[in-house]
Enzyme design. Structure first.
Site: not given
Ligand code: HSE
Length: 341
Positions: A97, A126, A150, A153, A207, A210, A221, A225, A322
């Site tokens: 989501t 995240k 995974e 990040v 794409g 965010e 973002d 990370k 992506g």
């Protein structure tokens, strides 16, 4: 043949990228890894929430969404995300989501409930990992299931699994790198004469960005990370608000041109390090020259340099955003779980 049953929470850009790989690689996974999969439910607020114990036709689901249609004809409706998590036969919940870096919701609830229901979780979200990793990991350990993330990040480029797997045993002294694809794409495009708005629009079309581009261009973002790496690799207890943050919106065409004239480039750099026993992190634009490896990392490509004690510096470079590139992270995590089943 081994079969893994998957519940997919979220059928947006990344969820569909994951589904596309599953469809295209079904025969390959059977042949190479000796497993197959069945997607027993998809819950999405826009496209519909369905359950089908015989397996949802993913190819059809992708076609329907491509045509702007709901997926409800492909299963029984009335299965929202929590029902799917609690009542379905899924072995693995893929939580994809949209990221919310303020509350972590609804991701935190989905992941917590899935783990409590003894389901493995794979996620690229995240928010929950940046805000609630320690709590969620403790539940996973208690329940004897895996929580893998995974794709939080460097998308599908194996940064975290590398750090936690093959780099196990080292002590991380510093991690420094470019961890946001959208901003690096914008900065690279501005160097070739495109305006900020043109470059941002293109990143959104591809794409990378965010849902709200502020998360990328204001550095949030990258902060998420950095927090994930600080807490996972440095045993830190950082929150996003602990991280010094400057985005790229203050950079002008003149700044970019000035750097170019000096043979340099602006990059949004994330850094995690220890200082007097305290874990620190920051995200700021830096003007760097060709002596710095990160100077050569352009477009949506990301890179991380891990500075370790006994191994020296280890660098990983690859796609940072992506739909397919992020979907791959879920595939890699899924295969690790299947191996252990
Ligand atoms: N918006 C993010 C980026 C996506 O551009 O890097 C991958 O986390």
């Amino acid at each position: 043949m081994k079969e893994v049953k998957i519940g997919l929470i979220g059928f947006g850009t990344v969820g569909r990228g994951f589904a596309e790989i599953l469809v295209n690689k079904k025969a390959y996974f059977e042949e190479k890894y000796g497993f197959t999969y069945r997607v027993v439910g998809i819950a999405d607020l826009v496209w519909g929430s369905i359950h089908n114990p015989d397996g949802i036709d993913l190819k059809k689901a992708l076609q329907l969404v491509d045509n702007g249609q709901k997926i409800e004809e492909l299963g029984e409706t009335g299965w929202d995300s929590l029902r799917l998590i609690h009542e379905s036969e899924a072995d693995v919940i893929a939580e994809v989501t949209p990221t919310n870096l303020q509350t972590g919701e609804p991701g935190i609830t989905h992941i917590r409930e899935a783990l409590r229901s003894k389901k493995h979780v794979i996620t690229t979200n995240k928010g929950p990992i940046a805000l609630a990793y320690n709590e969620l990991k403790a539940i996973a350990d208690d329940m004897g299931v895996q929580l893998r993330f995974e794709g939080t990040v460097l998308a599908g480029t194996p940064a975290l699994n590398l750090a936690m797997g093959p780099l196990a045993g080292v002590h991380f002294e510093e991690v420094r790198g470019i961890v946001n694809g959208t901003t690096n794409f914008i900065l690279t495009n501005m160097e070739t004469g495109k305006t900020y708005d043109e470059a941002l629009k293109e990143a959104q079309r591809l794409g990378y960005a965010e849902a709200k581009p502020d998360a990328d261009v204001e550095g949030w973002d990258a902060v998420a990370k950095a927090v994930i790496m600080a807490n996972l690799l440095f045993d830190g207890h950082l929150k996003p608000s602990d991280v010094e943050r400057v985005g790229i919106t203050g950079l002008t065409i003149e700044d970019i041109e000035k750097a170019k004239a000096e043979g340099k480039k602006w990059k949004l750099i994330a850094r995690v390090w220890r200082e007097n026993g305290t874990v620190k992190a920051k995200v700021t634009p830096e003007m760097i020259g060709p002596e710095d490896f990160l100077y050569y990392v352009n477009g949506v490509t990301n890179a991380l340099v891990f500075k370790t004690d006994h191994l020296g510096e280890v660098t990983i470079v690859g796609p940072g955003a992506g739909r397919i590139q992020t979907g791959h992270a879920l595939v890699a995590d899924l295969i690790e779980i299947v191996k252990s089943m």
